[in-house]
Design an enzyme around this catalytic site. Structure first.
Site, PDB file in Angstrom:
ATOM      1  N   GLU A   1      12.425  28.028  20.855  1.00 56.82           N
ATOM      2  CA  GLU A   1      12.104  28.214  19.435  1.00 56.82           C
ATOM      3  C   GLU A   1      13.282  27.789  18.560  1.00 56.82           C
ATOM      4  OE1 GLU A   1       9.163  28.704  18.204  1.00 56.82           O
ATOM      5  OE2 GLU A   1       8.411  28.857  20.247  1.00 56.82           O
TER       6      GLU A   1
ATOM      7  N   HIS B   1       8.466  21.706  13.165  1.00 58.10           N
ATOM      8  CA  HIS B   1       8.831  22.629  14.246  1.00 58.10           C
ATOM      9  C   HIS B   1       7.966  22.355  15.485  1.00 58.10           C
ATOM     10  CE1 HIS B   1       9.676  26.666  16.082  1.00 58.10           C
ATOM     11  NE2 HIS B   1       8.427  26.506  16.497  1.00 58.10           N
ATOM     12  N   GLU B   2       6.669  22.173  15.278  1.00 55.97           N
ATOM     13  CA  GLU B   2       5.763  21.910  16.414  1.00 55.97           C
ATOM     14  C   GLU B   2       6.065  20.556  17.061  1.00 55.97           C
ATOM     15  OE1 GLU B   2       4.043  24.264  17.623  1.00 55.97           O
ATOM     16  OE2 GLU B   2       4.347  25.602  15.928  1.00 55.97           O
TER      17      GLU B   2
ATOM     18  N   HIS C   1       8.839  20.935  19.457  1.00 55.43           N
ATOM     19  CA  HIS C   1       8.451  21.400  20.796  1.00 55.43           C
ATOM     20  C   HIS C   1       8.055  20.214  21.676  1.00 55.43           C
ATOM     21  CE1 HIS C   1       8.762  25.675  20.466  1.00 55.43           C
ATOM     22  NE2 HIS C   1       7.909  25.775  19.456  1.00 55.43           N
TER      23      HIS C   1
HETATM   24 ZN   LIG Z   1       7.514  27.392  18.173  1.00 61.76          ZN
END
Ligand SMILES: [Zn+2]
Length: 410
Positions: A354, A276-277, A280
């Protein structure tokens, strides 16, 4: 417009802000006991869910108390001509406008910090302690406070001094120079925050050799992310709550995992959070946020330059000598409805990001371990499973757990 009218406009903005906030809080609190959505029934055991509800209610009541205290204090300060009082103290020490501004903000910030410290002390050592989150000691608390104040004094004081200096040299064109300065500072902080600021408060170590690192290496190689950029931070020094974040760009980019996160999650779940990071980073969210904050700063400074030279800003606060720092206070309040709106927009964008980072984790790794990690993290921070949509729209930088799970399973 008369100074008195402007005074009451400022008061109006402060009071309306407070009321809107309280309406949202109470709307949200009315739904604390709603039925838990089917997808989320396995987040908490029954006992723990009761505990999470007690936690939400305690925080709600405590939040009301602190915001009423702050409102009364602020209004008292306005009606009793507090700004004139502090300004005249500052002026008794110096004739230099920069020194006066530094003393002025120094007194106001230190004063409000002293008055609000009992509340943050109570939050850490009574509320967080009672619910088992607090790992901080009184020594860490005091040291954090001192370090934070010193940092504000040095960085904030330095930037303020330079901006006033630009203003005196260039008049209303100062905003361009101030914008350049703040931009340089923001880019620098974005790059070196983890290297310069975080070490003042925490210890960061490279990820240890072992099974976890092997799994992470395998994933990182697959998506082309350099592994020496992953660090573990000793979040457990202050709280049991867990987190992970991406920061910096270029050669300074890194992913930071809390040691609490590594303790709470299994290997697959940690890789999913990491994915997930990485999402980003790959979707360029950091760069977007940086550029939009720079543009927003330029806009704000430009508007400030149109108003700063108007003596009515000082007259409204009953301050006899017009100055940059008093203008800044009045402007800050007048501008706050606009910054509310830009804040809403940034929250909206952040929630979109997100979803994008979740989608990236789903596509390059797997959705289910991310779902189970989000559930564990929600449970471990006793977070609210049934927030009110209006509260989410105004305050949430992340979609709700339910929304994220539905998106990951879609
Ligand atoms: Zn996040």
């Amino acid at each position: 417009m008369t100074p008195t009218t402007l005074f009451y406009i400022l008061i109006g903005i402060i009071v309306i802000n407070f009321i809107v906030d309280k309406i949202l809080d109470s709307l949200n609190a009315k739904h604390f006991d709603d039925e838990v959505p089917a997808e989320l029934t396995d987040v908490y055991e029954e006992e723990e869910y009761k505990k999470s509800q007690a936690y939400k209610k305690t925080n709600y009541k405590f939040g009301n108390l602190t915001s009423i205290f702050t409102l009364v204090l602020t209004l008292g300060f306005f009606f009793l001509d507090g700004f004139q009082f502090v300004d005249s103290i500052a002026r008794s020490y110096s004739d230099n406008s920069i020194v006066i501004a530094l003393i002025f903000f120094g007194i106001i910030m230190l004063g409000s910090d002293i008055l609000t410290t009992p509340f943050s002390y109570y939050r850490t050592f009574v509320i967080e302690e009672k619910f088992g989150f607090n790992k901080s000691t009184k020594k860490i608390f005091v040291l954090d406070k001192i370090k934070g104040l010193l940092m504000t004094a040095i960085l904030g004081g330095g930037i303020l001094s330079l901006i006033i200096w630009f203003y005196e040299l260039t008049g209303k064109d100062f905003w361009l120079y101030a914008w350049g300065l703040v931009t340089l500072f923001t880019v620098f902080m974005n790059m070196f925050y983890s290297k310069l600021i975080v070490p003042l408060f925490n210890k960061q170590t490279p990820l240890e050799e072992g099974e976890l690192k092997n799994s992470i290496t395998e994933y990182a190689q697959k998506v082309g992310f350099t592994l020496d950029k992953i660090f573990v931070i000793d979040g457990s020094k202050r709280s049991t709550k867990a987190n992970a974040y991406f920061s910096g760009f270029g050669a300074q980019k890194r992913i930071t995992l809390y040691d609490t996160l590594i303790n709470d999650l299994d290997k697959e779940e940690i890789v999913a959070v990491l994915a997930h990071e990485v999402g980003h980073y790959k979707r360029k969210h950091i760069i977007f946020n940086l550029i939009s904050s720079i543009l927003l700063t330029g806009f704000t400074l430009f508007i400030l330059s149109l108003f700063i030279n108007t003596p009515i800003l000082s007259e409204a606060l009953s301050v006899s000598t017009h100055s940059f720092h008093i203008g800044l206070i009045a402007f800050g309040i007048l501008y706050s409805p606009i910054s509310e709106i830009t804040g809403l927009f940034m929250n909206y964008v952040s929630r979109k990001f997100e979803y994008q980072a979740d989608d990236y984790a789903k596509n390059t790794y797997s959705a289910e371990p991310l779902i189970s990690s989000l559930k564990k993290l929600s449970k471990n921070s006793l977070s609210n499973l049934t927030p009110h949509p209006a509260y989410v729209f105004m305050h949430y930088s992340h979609p709700t757990l339910l929304e994220r799970i539905r998106n990951l399973r879609s």
